[in-house]
Design an enzyme around this catalytic site. Structure first.
Site, mmCIF file in Angstrom:
data_model
loop_
_atom_site.group_PDB
_atom_site.id
_atom_site.type_symbol
_atom_site.label_atom_id
_atom_site.label_comp_id
_atom_site.label_asym_id
_atom_site.label_seq_id
_atom_site.Cartn_x
_atom_site.Cartn_y
_atom_site.Cartn_z
ATOM 1 N N CYS A 69 0.838 -1.195 0.000
ATOM 2 C CA CYS A 69 0.000 0.000 0.000
ATOM 3 C C CYS A 69 0.876 1.250 0.000
ATOM 4 C CB CYS A 69 -0.917 -0.017 1.224
ATOM 5 S SG CYS A 69 -2.268 1.172 1.148
ATOM 6 N N ASP A 70 0.387 2.290 -0.627
ATOM 7 C CA ASP A 70 1.073 3.579 -0.594
ATOM 8 C C ASP A 70 0.017 4.676 -0.571
ATOM 9 O OD1 ASP A 70 3.831 4.884 -0.814
ATOM 10 O OD2 ASP A 70 2.638 6.012 -2.270
ATOM 11 N N THR A 71 0.254 5.715 0.227
ATOM 12 C CA THR A 71 -0.717 6.789 0.397
ATOM 13 C C THR A 71 -0.055 8.150 0.209
ATOM 14 O OG1 THR A 71 -1.968 5.444 1.966
ATOM 15 C CG2 THR A 71 -2.395 7.806 2.011
#
Length: 195
Positions: A69-71
């Site tokens: 995941c990356d935000t």
């Protein structure tokens, strides 16, 4: 089924724990330098890199699920990652004050030799923050390792006027998207974890 979270984020660990998922953490050594300018493409690429780096550096059985995941925060068309220092955090918060911005999270699942990647977007409306409020908030240290220099689930909650979309996406793991992807692709994530 074995579940691997390819992230050192304590927020992502807390969310998976809350969901009742039994998982392990293997931190990815993926290159996070990215020249993509479209935020949806950017977060999907980095989430894919993180998950793939963990998959490539280990010998997993087919029933292992790897979650990457990356935000990022996007304000006025500009991608805001984690602040470089406290002055950078103050500048980010001044930019967010009194207006809406977007939080994008890319999510990649690797399962049974297949890679599934998507993204979610949530609008976040900030109330007006005074310079003193920004100074005090930054002094708490909470913004130091957060995309956009704030934690919606922490002390910054009092500055949030409202959101449109998935709350957990803003925290760092888009739960609705995770649920959708595992359902669509027949991944027994929640069936194996009492839910």
């Amino acid at each position: 089924m074995r579940v691997i979270l390819a992230s050192q984020s304590p927020r992502r660990r807390e969310i998976l724990t809350t969901l009742g998922v039994d998982f392990e953490v293997l931190v990815s050594e993926a290159d996070e330098c990215c020249t993509l300018t479209d935020p949806a493409d950017f977060v999907q690429e980095l989430s894919r890199r993180k998950a793939q780096a963990v998959a490539d550096s280990n010998d997993f059985s087919a029933d292992t699920l790897i979650i990457g995941c990356d935000t990022v925060v996007v304000s006025d068309g500009k991608i805001l990652g984690k602040p470089k220092d406290r002055e950078d955090a103050k500048a980010m918060l001044r930019n967010l004050s009194g207006k809406a911005h977007y939080v994008y999270s890319g999510l990649t699942l690797i399962y049974d030799g297949k890679v599934y990647t998507s993204f979610d977007r949530t609008a976040v409306h900030f109330s007006q923050m005074s310079d003193m409020e920004i100074e005090r908030y930054v002094a708490t240290g909470e913004p130091d390792d957060k995309a956009g220099a704030y934690a919606i689930q922490g002390k910054a909650a009092r500055f949030i006027a409202g959101i449109e979309g998935c709350y957990y996406n803003v925290v760092g793991l888009p739960v609705a998207l995770l649920s959708k992807l595992v359902h669509e692709h027949g991944i027994p994530l929640f069936e194996d974890n009492n839910g």
